[in-house]
Design a protein around this motif. Structure first.
Motif, mmCIF file in Angstrom:
data_model
loop_
_atom_site.group_PDB
_atom_site.id
_atom_site.type_symbol
_atom_site.label_atom_id
_atom_site.label_comp_id
_atom_site.label_asym_id
_atom_site.label_seq_id
_atom_site.Cartn_x
_atom_site.Cartn_y
_atom_site.Cartn_z
ATOM 1 N N GLY A 165 0.808 -1.210 0.000
ATOM 2 C CA GLY A 165 0.000 0.000 0.000
ATOM 3 C C GLY A 165 0.835 1.251 0.000
ATOM 4 N N TRP A 166 2.151 1.089 -0.250
ATOM 5 C CA TRP A 166 3.056 2.245 -0.197
ATOM 6 C C TRP A 166 2.653 3.340 -1.177
ATOM 7 N N GLN A 167 1.871 2.962 -2.221
ATOM 8 C CA GLN A 167 1.418 3.985 -3.168
ATOM 9 C C GLN A 167 0.539 5.016 -2.470
ATOM 10 N N VAL A 168 -0.112 4.620 -1.381
ATOM 11 C CA VAL A 168 -0.902 5.539 -0.545
ATOM 12 C C VAL A 168 -0.066 5.906 0.676
ATOM 13 N N HIS A 169 0.223 4.920 1.484
ATOM 14 C CA HIS A 169 1.214 5.038 2.560
ATOM 15 C C HIS A 169 1.553 3.635 3.043
ATOM 16 N N ARG A 170 2.750 3.446 3.561
ATOM 17 C CA ARG A 170 3.165 2.134 4.038
ATOM 18 C C ARG A 170 2.210 1.667 5.139
ATOM 19 N N GLY A 171 1.755 0.431 4.996
ATOM 20 C CA GLY A 171 0.814 -0.107 5.976
ATOM 21 C C GLY A 171 -0.631 -0.010 5.552
ATOM 22 N N PHE A 172 -0.895 0.644 4.415
ATOM 23 C CA PHE A 172 -2.280 0.879 3.997
ATOM 24 C C PHE A 172 -3.026 -0.431 3.733
ATOM 25 N N THR A 173 -2.351 -1.408 3.110
ATOM 26 C CA THR A 173 -3.037 -2.660 2.807
ATOM 27 C C THR A 173 -3.436 -3.394 4.073
ATOM 28 N N GLU A 174 -2.587 -3.389 5.076
ATOM 29 C CA GLU A 174 -2.973 -3.988 6.356
ATOM 30 C C GLU A 174 -4.191 -3.280 6.929
ATOM 31 N N GLU A 175 -4.270 -1.989 6.742
ATOM 32 C CA GLU A 175 -5.442 -1.249 7.233
ATOM 33 C C GLU A 175 -6.709 -1.661 6.485
ATOM 34 N N VAL A 176 -6.591 -1.903 5.180
ATOM 35 C CA VAL A 176 -7.739 -2.365 4.395
ATOM 36 C C VAL A 176 -8.221 -3.718 4.924
ATOM 37 N N ILE A 177 -7.285 -4.614 5.167
ATOM 38 C CA ILE A 177 -7.653 -5.926 5.720
ATOM 39 C C ILE A 177 -8.274 -5.750 7.097
ATOM 40 N N GLY A 178 -7.743 -4.814 7.868
ATOM 41 C CA GLY A 178 -8.315 -4.526 9.180
ATOM 42 C C GLY A 178 -9.764 -4.058 9.082
ATOM 43 N N GLU A 179 -10.064 -3.261 8.049
ATOM 44 C CA GLU A 179 -11.453 -2.828 7.832
ATOM 45 C C GLU A 179 -12.346 -4.028 7.560
ATOM 46 N N TRP A 180 -11.838 -4.971 6.769
ATOM 47 C CA TRP A 180 -12.613 -6.170 6.456
ATOM 48 C C TRP A 180 -12.823 -7.022 7.706
ATOM 49 N N LEU A 181 -11.764 -7.219 8.478
ATOM 50 C CA LEU A 181 -11.886 -8.013 9.700
ATOM 51 C C LEU A 181 -12.867 -7.380 10.683
ATOM 52 N N ALA A 182 -12.906 -6.041 10.705
ATOM 53 C CA ALA A 182 -13.774 -5.322 11.642
ATOM 54 C C ALA A 182 -15.257 -5.497 11.315
ATOM 55 N N LEU A 183 -15.562 -5.999 10.122
ATOM 56 C CA LEU A 183 -16.960 -6.259 9.769
ATOM 57 C C LEU A 183 -17.525 -7.427 10.561
ATOM 58 N N GLY A 184 -16.662 -8.202 11.203
ATOM 59 C CA GLY A 184 -17.123 -9.281 12.072
ATOM 60 C C GLY A 184 -17.604 -10.490 11.302
ATOM 61 N N GLY A 185 -18.587 -11.157 11.861
ATOM 62 C CA GLY A 185 -19.121 -12.348 11.219
ATOM 63 C C GLY A 185 -18.155 -13.523 11.222
ATOM 64 N N GLY A 186 -17.234 -13.555 12.165
ATOM 65 C CA GLY A 186 -16.278 -14.651 12.247
ATOM 66 C C GLY A 186 -15.176 -14.596 11.215
ATOM 67 N N ARG A 187 -14.996 -13.416 10.585
ATOM 68 C CA ARG A 187 -13.995 -13.317 9.526
ATOM 69 C C ARG A 187 -12.593 -13.692 10.001
ATOM 70 N N ARG A 188 -12.211 -13.216 11.178
ATOM 71 C CA ARG A 188 -10.843 -13.494 11.638
ATOM 72 C C ARG A 188 -10.627 -14.978 11.868
ATOM 73 N N ASP A 189 -11.629 -15.665 12.387
ATOM 74 C CA ASP A 189 -11.472 -17.085 12.669
ATOM 75 C C ASP A 189 -11.474 -17.935 11.407
ATOM 76 N N GLN A 190 -11.934 -17.376 10.287
ATOM 77 C CA GLN A 190 -12.022 -18.153 9.054
ATOM 78 C C GLN A 190 -10.735 -18.151 8.242
ATOM 79 N N ILE A 191 -9.794 -17.276 8.593
ATOM 80 C CA ILE A 191 -8.608 -17.155 7.746
ATOM 81 C C ILE A 191 -7.310 -17.400 8.511
ATOM 82 N N VAL A 192 -6.346 -17.900 7.773
ATOM 83 C CA VAL A 192 -4.957 -17.948 8.224
ATOM 84 C C VAL A 192 -4.316 -16.689 7.656
ATOM 85 N N LEU A 193 -3.891 -15.798 8.528
ATOM 86 C CA LEU A 193 -3.422 -14.474 8.119
ATOM 87 C C LEU A 193 -1.909 -14.379 8.212
#
Length: 328
Positions: free
Chosen positions: A54-82
């Motif tokens: 995500g350095w094209q925006v800022h370093r760490g941006f892609t992790e933040e995008v994934i964090g937004e997805w995980l924050a939606l809940g619904g067991g998302r974090r438990d369903q993936i190997v990250l």
């Protein structure tokens, strides 16, 4: 979906690993969230990123995008190997990079904050750090495992002898060490067959192949360029390689067309068929590209097609591992 053990561990990961380099950069946030949902619906349980993405925006941006997805809940974090990675510079400060104990631990804490999670399943060294003693690296990784912040350690872009040196140092500490190596591996780039893959298989290290399409080169590059629909293919490693491989790529696309097969699916199926490969890291920009990767799982390449691919993209030297690849 097909699943495989990650190296010698009991952890089961999907043979398609969702690469996230495009999330939020070549795709909108809504498109990124939908893509991740679709991946999970298809049975993909393995997601790969890096702290610098995500350095094209800022370093760490892609992790933040994934964090937004995980924050939606619904067991998302438990369903993936990250999985995420550490090594690349995160700022201009001299200690904000590399594999010092200080940076490994600080970078892990920062990744956890951006991802909005309590743990990282696979913490990967993004490149070997020739200045960092393995005792220092493993001390830091052991600390993170003991604290429950990471579960496993992986490497990326290592040479075969780096795997051996790292693993032997871990063995001396009675630490599990490296469980996976993520390396570039595709029809055009077969260097890892010489020593890296044999070393990984000997030590029970799973091979994760990134860039199975060589930046889009093997995904129908000439067809897309002619149609004016090329995006990633029109830049980076694909365009550089096309300068020397244009005739071969033309033959490859004709071979696939004659077989009624999609070039991208053939290229991914080939990597999936290689000994030692646990998963391929795919980085789709669209749902259609994700669906194509899913179809590649079911594609079985017959001996005639495999032989034709070897003729177009010959292995290095005599083929197979060293020293037989270059000696007797």
């Amino acid at each position: 979906m097909e699943y495989a053990r990650l190296g010698r561990t009991a952890l089961r990961v999907s043979r398609l690993c969702l690469g996230t380099l495009n999330l939020g950069v070549r795709m909108s946030m809504d498109e990124s969230l939908r893509l991740m949902d679709r991946a999970v619906e298809q049975g993909i349980n393995f997601v790969d990123t890096a702290d610098q993405y995500g350095w094209q925006v800022h370093r760490g941006f892609t992790e933040e995008v994934i964090g937004e997805w995980l924050a939606l809940g619904g067991g998302r974090r438990d369903q993936i190997v990250l999985g995420t990675k550490v090594f690349n510079p995160m700022s201009d400060r001299p200690n904000d990079q590399g594999l010092s104990a200080r940076h490994i631990i600080a970078a892990c804490e920062a990744s956890l904050r951006r991802l909005g999670t309590d743990w990282i399943d696979l913490y990967q060294m993004h490149h070997v750090d020739r200045t960092a003693p393995w005792e220092e690296v493993w001390q830091a990784m052991e600390t993170l495992v003991q604290q429950g912040k990471i579960r496993y350690v992986g490497s990326s872009n290592f040479a075969g002898w780096h795997l051996v040196a790292a693993q032997e140092a871990a063995n001396r500490r009675h630490f599990m060490g490296i469980v996976s190596e993520q390396c570039v591996y595709n029809l055009v780039t077969r260097h890892v067959e010489l020593e890296l893959v044999p070393a990984a298989r000997e030590y029970g290290i799973g091979v994760l192949a990134w860039s199975p399409l060589h930046g889009g080169l093997l995904g129908g590059a000439l067809r897309r360029l002619d149609a004016g629909t090329a995006v990633k293919t029109a830049q980076g490693r694909a365009m550089v390689a096309l300068e020397t491989h244009r005739d071969t790529i033309a033959e490859y696309e004709k071979l696939c067309a004659d077989r009624g097969a999609d070039p991208a699916e053939v290229a991914m199926a080939w990597v999936l068929s290689r000994p030692g490969v646990t998963s391929i890291v795919v980085g789709p920009r669209t749902l259609e590209q994700l669906d194509g990767a899913h179809r590649a799982l079911a594609l079985r390449l017959d001996d005639d097609l495999l032989a034709a691919l070897d003729r177009l993209f010959p292995p290095i030297g005599n083929g197979g591992p060293g020293p037989e690849a270059w000696a007797w």
